[in-house]
Design an enzyme around this catalytic site. Structure first.
Site, PDB file in Angstrom:
ATOM      1  N   ASP A  14       0.742  -1.222  -0.042  1.00 58.64           N
ATOM      2  CA  ASP A  14       0.007  -0.082  -0.018  1.00 58.64           C
ATOM      3  C   ASP A  14       0.849   1.397  -0.220  1.00 58.64           C
ATOM      4  O   ASP A  14       0.784   2.122  -0.920  1.00 58.64           O
ATOM      5  CB  ASP A  14      -0.911  -0.135   1.288  1.00 58.64           C
ATOM      6  N   ASP A 123      -7.748   2.307  10.537  1.00 55.09           N
ATOM      7  CA  ASP A 123      -6.406   3.157  10.821  1.00 55.09           C
ATOM      8  C   ASP A 123      -6.546   4.387   9.917  1.00 55.09           C
ATOM      9  O   ASP A 123      -5.846   5.385  10.405  1.00 55.09           O
ATOM     10  CB  ASP A 123      -5.434   2.141   9.890  1.00 55.09           C
TER      11      ASP A 123
END
Ligand code: ARG
Length: 395
Positions: A14, A123
């Site tokens: 990511d 998150d």
């Protein structure tokens, strides 16, 4: 001059994709920040990856000690277990990582803050809220904004020459000193048992045949000694993880309610957290009055919920922290745990602030408790309950 973006960087798929995306689609220079919260990954390798992606600068920040003092210790004092199970390992680390990114952004006079979180998890909330509480810089979250899935990311990575070593792995992992979260693969089926190879901190086979006793000494709510040995706070957690894990203690498997509403099946290894919180809450029961115990458990639950939900900076959390802190002065003493074949049990506790009085509690001779006084107390205590029942019977 190109604008600078500061990115929280783990070296995984990511955040690697995000580096390229910021460089190409936003025409920005990227500064990467990796914060070491004790996840055991090779910081030099991460720095080399960042360099290969052509970042302007890479920061590696060792925040293990700060993580323990400012995040884990308050969580211990709050007996923090979200939905009675999850010790918040990931949840506690995110505001710290985001804080470090903010500090770098200020120093580097950056024009944007960035993270690689998806729009499905917790998150993103923890990053965004910490970022927005500390600055008014724009936040760029490409994985979320472009609604990217893993296959598209892998395709993008290949096109940009990004080396991916995590896709071959069976599980997606997030770990730090306080715990290890294991996701993906067959764990997404909530009825299938996690395979043994999901766990690396906790032993699942050939467990010792004799029990292991673990003695934890607390002072003011903080563990200061284990097995009678005074240890540096980071070491103390690593040591407890190792000892409890070797006895098969520390796995968690539950259904969790995410901030965004998704229910997820979560699997964790958190040996030290389980032992320390179990011991800490047991000691509190000995030194706090029944009124303190009852009220603090509500405060604890609310604290864990705020920390989980990315509201670390909410004034309510600071208020709760002050209440909790004032309750910890007497949480000094020693708790003895028995670890045996995956089981964890408190088998003893002592404290100089103990409210337990054997002369009062004893069923033996010469008790200091005058039981003749109890009858009147019970009559008044149950007055409304008995009256209400009499009324019901008359109806
Ligand atoms: N469900 C946990 C939390 O939200 C752990 C998530 C760990 N995984 C991750 N990719 N961050 O705190």
């Amino acid at each position: 001059m190109r604008q600078k973006a500061v990115l929280a960087f783990s070296g995984g798929l990511d955040t690697s994709v995000v580096v390229k995306y910021l460089q190409e689609n936003h025409d920005m220079d990227v500064i990467t920040v990796t914060v070491d919260v004790g996840e055991g990954s090779d910081q030099r390798k991460i720095a080399a990856k960042a360099k290969k992606l052509g970042v302007l600068k890479h920061y590696n920040i060792d925040a293990k000690s700060e993580f323990v003092h400012k995040y884990i210790h308050p969580a211990i004092k709050a007996n923090a277990l979200y939905q009675k199970k999850y010790c918040l390992a990931t949840s506690l680390a995110r505001p710290l990582i985001a804080q470090k990114v903010l500090e770098v952004a200020k120093k580097e006079k950056a024009g944007a803050l960035a993270h690689g979180c998806t729009g499905k998890g917790n998150d993103q909330v923890r990053f965004d809220v910490t970022f927005a509480s500390g600055s008014s810089l724009p936040i760029i979250a490409p994985i979320r904004d472009l609604n990217l899935d893993r296959a598209t990311e892998i395709e993008f990575a290949k096109r940009h020459g990004i080396v991916i070593d995590s896709v071959s792995k069976k599980f997606s992992i997030d770990q730090n000193l306080w715990g290890r979260a294991i996701e993906g693969g067959n764990l997404e089926d909530p009825y299938s048992e996690p395979p043994d190879d999901a766990f690396i901190w906790v032993k699942t086979k050939n467990l010792p045949d004799s029990p292991r006793y673990l003695e934890i000494e607390f002072e003011g709510g903080i563990p200061i000694k284990v097995d009678k040995k005074e240890m540096d706070p980071v070491k103390l957690i690593q040591y407890t993880n190792q000892v409890a894990g070797s006895c098969g203690v520390g796995t968690i498997d539950h259904i969790e309610d995410r901030v965004v509403g998704i229910k997820s099946r979560e699997v964790y290894e958190t040996p030290a957290a389980l032992c320390i919180i179990e011991a800490h809450s047991d000691l509190e029961k000995m030194v706090h009055t029944k009124h303190q115990n009852k009220f603090k458990s509500l405060v604890d639950q609310e604290w864990a919920w705020l920390a989980y939900s990315g509201l670390w900076q909410d004034p309510l959390k600071a208020d709760l922290d002050r209440f909790i802190e004032s309750s910890q002065k007497v949480v000094t003493g020693t708790v003895r745990l028995k670890l045996y074949k995956g089981g964890l049990r408190v088998v003893g506790r002592k404290s100089r602030y103990s409210l337990y009085n054997q002369h009062i509690a004893t069923y033996g001779e010469g008790s200091a408790f005058d039981q003749t006084k109890a009858a009147g107390f019970v009559e008044l205590w149950g007055l409304q309950t008995t009256e209400a029942n009499k009324l019901v019977k008359q109806r």
